[in-house]
Scaffold this active site. Sequence first.
Site, short mmCIF file in Angstrom:
data_model
loop_
_atom_site.label_atom_id
_atom_site.label_comp_id
_atom_site.label_asym_id
_atom_site.label_seq_id
_atom_site.Cartn_x
_atom_site.Cartn_y
_atom_site.Cartn_z
N TYR A 167 0.83 -1.21 0.00
CA TYR A 167 0.00 0.00 0.00
C TYR A 167 0.86 1.26 0.00
O TYR A 167 0.44 2.31 -0.49
CB TYR A 167 -0.90 0.04 1.24
CG TYR A 167 -2.23 -0.64 1.07
CD1 TYR A 167 -2.32 -2.00 0.80
CD2 TYR A 167 -3.42 0.07 1.20
CE1 TYR A 167 -3.54 -2.62 0.66
CE2 TYR A 167 -4.65 -0.54 1.06
CZ TYR A 167 -4.70 -1.89 0.79
OH TYR A 167 -5.92 -2.51 0.66
N ASP A 180 -2.95 -18.28 0.19
CA ASP A 180 -3.92 -18.96 -0.69
C ASP A 180 -4.66 -20.05 0.08
O ASP A 180 -5.88 -20.19 0.00
CB ASP A 180 -3.24 -19.50 -1.97
CG ASP A 180 -1.96 -20.28 -1.69
OD1 ASP A 180 -1.45 -20.25 -0.55
OD2 ASP A 180 -1.44 -20.93 -2.63
N LYS A 186 3.13 -15.46 2.41
CA LYS A 186 3.37 -16.18 1.15
C LYS A 186 4.88 -16.44 1.10
O LYS A 186 5.58 -16.04 0.16
CB LYS A 186 2.88 -15.34 -0.03
CG LYS A 186 2.89 -16.06 -1.37
CD LYS A 186 1.83 -17.15 -1.51
CE LYS A 186 2.02 -17.91 -2.82
NZ LYS A 186 1.13 -19.07 -2.94
N ASP A 213 -6.43 -7.04 3.99
CA ASP A 213 -7.54 -6.37 3.29
C ASP A 213 -8.44 -7.43 2.65
O ASP A 213 -9.66 -7.41 2.80
CB ASP A 213 -6.98 -5.42 2.23
CG ASP A 213 -8.08 -4.71 1.46
OD1 ASP A 213 -9.03 -4.23 2.11
OD2 ASP A 213 -7.99 -4.64 0.22
N ASP A 222 -12.38 -9.08 4.10
CA ASP A 222 -13.62 -9.06 3.33
C ASP A 222 -14.21 -10.47 3.25
O ASP A 222 -15.41 -10.68 3.39
CB ASP A 222 -13.39 -8.54 1.89
CG ASP A 222 -13.67 -7.04 1.77
OD1 ASP A 222 -13.38 -6.31 2.74
OD2 ASP A 222 -14.15 -6.61 0.71
#
Length: 352
Positions: free
Chosen positions: A142, A219, A187, A243, A247
Amino acid sequence: MAYKITLLPGDGIGPEVTEQAVLVLKAVSEKYGFNLEFNTALIGGIAIDETGSPLPNETVELCKNSDGVILGAVGGPKWDSLPGDQKPEKGLLGIRTALELFANLRPAIVHTPLRAASPLKDEILGDGLDIMIVRELTGGIYFGDRGREGDSAYDTERYSLAEVERIGRVAFELATKRGGNLCSVDKANVLESSRLWREVMIKLSSEYPAVNLSHMYVDNAAMQLVRAPRQFDVIVTSNIFGDILSDEASQITGSIGMLPSASLGAGKLGLYEPIHGSAPDIAGKGQANPIAAILSTAMMLRYSFNLPDAALSIESAVAKALESGMRTADIAENGAPSVSTAEMGRAIAEFV
Ligand code: IPM
Ligand code: MN
């Protein structure tokens, strides 16, 4: 003495849900006998319209001089075509940075009366779900170097040891107070920044013997959240992974209109906002669910003001409103009657 609260209603349904949050805060302050002082400032699209900037300096100063900040939502189609660094969202990213709010707490809780709203089967959900996602908020891709070169574009994921360590501590502390399980999501099979992330989490774990630390690739975590969500207690992860996963987690609880969040820094000051966005399609219609905004104020009472009883009284008032059958349109079952934003807010204030 009064707690100074800065209100940043913002755009779309932001002002409507913030109004109800204030109503409930006033009710709880009367009940517990503490004083609140409210000031309102501009952020997001409305700030662009009125001042030319999504985050006017005045807003930053007011926030810095307050005990807690309540944000509604920012953004909308009106400002979508502006360049990236002038968008309403830039105001939100800017206030997180200006207040050094590096830790974003996003609880995903299934409220028992709303169980049917979850898309997950009963046998997967079991009797309830309570996950706390701890998202790093002021670093990573970001805020990394970005740009265009010829016909390419790039964004950079970069984390320092100190940045990972401080978010790690927040997560370990929370896990200590909750179920004692912390899953660090990364990751590390591909990204160097994730390998650093994992090293730091492992190093920190020796200071928190009561916490069981595990690691998961992002993942797989995305899959596990819908396959077997009850395995999670606290999740700690980077800005962008957090983020996305928050959701996803919000949807398994049934409605994004229910979930609050807290953004915290090193001190007591925090910014509290619903996870949902500005929902321009229903703005101004009195249809928005104010519960996420209302529950965000409970988080403020808990984390910034250290008033856990007052926080609980808001949370149980929300539970009572739901148990009494009150539903805004987003959480009403197909065809069932629903109440307006203001009716829901008033009911919760009365239950307080
Ligand atoms: C969120 C939002 C923001 C983010 C956007 C609006 C900049 O999606 O708070 O999750 O990506 O952090
Ligand atoms: Mn988001």
